[in-house]
Design a protein around this motif. Sequence first.
Motif, PDB file in Angstrom:
ATOM      1  N   HIS A 111      42.394  49.008  37.998  1.00 52.93           N
ATOM      2  CA  HIS A 111      42.298  47.505  38.777  1.00 52.93           C
ATOM      3  C   HIS A 111      43.353  46.093  38.657  1.00 52.93           C
ATOM      4  O   HIS A 111      43.727  45.367  39.443  1.00 52.93           O
ATOM      5  N   HIS A 115      46.107  44.295  40.677  1.00 53.75           N
ATOM      6  CA  HIS A 115      46.475  42.788  41.417  1.00 53.75           C
ATOM      7  C   HIS A 115      47.846  42.864  41.438  1.00 53.75           C
ATOM      8  O   HIS A 115      48.324  42.052  41.905  1.00 53.75           O
ATOM      9  N   SER A 136      43.054  36.021  35.681  1.00 55.49           N
ATOM     10  CA  SER A 136      42.063  36.866  36.469  1.00 55.49           C
ATOM     11  C   SER A 136      40.491  36.230  35.935  1.00 55.49           C
ATOM     12  O   SER A 136      40.902  36.103  33.896  1.00 55.49           O
ATOM     13  N   ASP A 310      39.206  39.635  43.860  1.00 60.51           N
ATOM     14  CA  ASP A 310      39.016  40.909  44.276  1.00 60.51           C
ATOM     15  C   ASP A 310      39.088  41.344  45.215  1.00 60.51           C
ATOM     16  O   ASP A 310      38.622  40.569  46.188  1.00 60.51           O
TER      17      ASP A 310
HETATM   18 ZN    ZN Z   1      40.227  41.040  39.608  1.00 61.85          ZN
END
Ligand code: ZN
Length: 345
Positions: A111, A115, A136, A310
């Motif tokens: 993840h 980003h 985040s 996201d």
């Molecule tokens: Zn995220």
Amino acid sequence: MRILAIESSCDDLACCVFEGPDNLLAQRTASQEKTHSPFGGIVPEIASREHLNSISTLVKNTLALLPEDKKKIDGVAVTYSPGLVGSLLVGLNFAKGFALSQNIPFIGVNHLEGHLMSAFLEEKKPQFPFLGLVVSGGHTNLYWVEGVGKRKLLGMTVDDAAGEAYDKVAKILGLGYPGGPILDKLAQLGNPKAVPFTLAKVKKGKYFTSFSGLKTAVFEYVRENKIAENLKNVPIEKSKEALDLIASFQKTVAQSVLRLMLAAYEEFKCPRWVVAGGVACNSEIRKTLQEAATKHKAKLFIPSPKFCTDNAAMIAWVGHEYLKQGIHSDLSLNAIPYEKVDLFA
Ligand code: ZN
Ligand code: KG4
């Protein structure tokens, strides 16, 4: 190569079909903001159950958006780490099942790499290497990024993530979840110099920061000045003391983020800066980092807000790069809730 991508690591469920960074064929997102807002934060058990309820319809609806001649999918990319384990498992297992049924490869994507690479979804793309900062709800991580799969973690927050601090401050002021966008809007109405918060000093070194001290200082200020009680009688837009507090908090967070980037810049002298993750939507962070980049003649790459929070496109971008190189994951891949910490030596 046409890729189906799924992102389900937290409370948002996102799906897209992608042929390349400038060719996002279809995308759909199911947000759970309304579900979690009354709790002032995400309830993991509810998040995963809601993903389970939505995922098959969401993927079906995304595929239905494809033109007739583009229905064939060549590979699947899915977030497998880090995140809430129950949420990750829903997306990961669905992706495995899809890949198996279509006899196509699948790739698990980190993840945070998603980003970092979200900057490539924009027209103005960075070049490797670059200094990358992910801010985040779960992370505040500073990286040296040399390519896909080639990144070094330089430092991070030693406690709360920037987004977590935003969400907790919003919660104490009774403002709902996610707190970032709400506080960002209210901060525009206050005086950022009103409350003199100090920037955190972290013993671990210049690439590390902390937000828990700032969060506690905000909580103390709220308690001493009876701000939460006062807000029962006055709408927050009319409360100068609350607005000044929020603006001062926001300014301090932006300065902390800037300090991390400048520490890395001082050492690496790299004039390409990427800032991504949900908190990179923040107006003060965008302004502060842009001013600093201009001053240091660096190029700043902050994706548009839809690619900062996201999204499935960032997972697709990374998955596409790996699958193009013939790299894919085994069907035994498990969800990993925590990022493996591999600090730059
Ligand atoms: Zn995220
Ligand atoms: O990247 P993201 O969508 O999910 C995670 O991977 O955590 O980030 C979500 C976080 C939340 O904490 C939210 O409050 C914060 O991003 N956020 C913001 C803003 N928009 C979203 N924080 C500050 N200012 C904003 N404008």
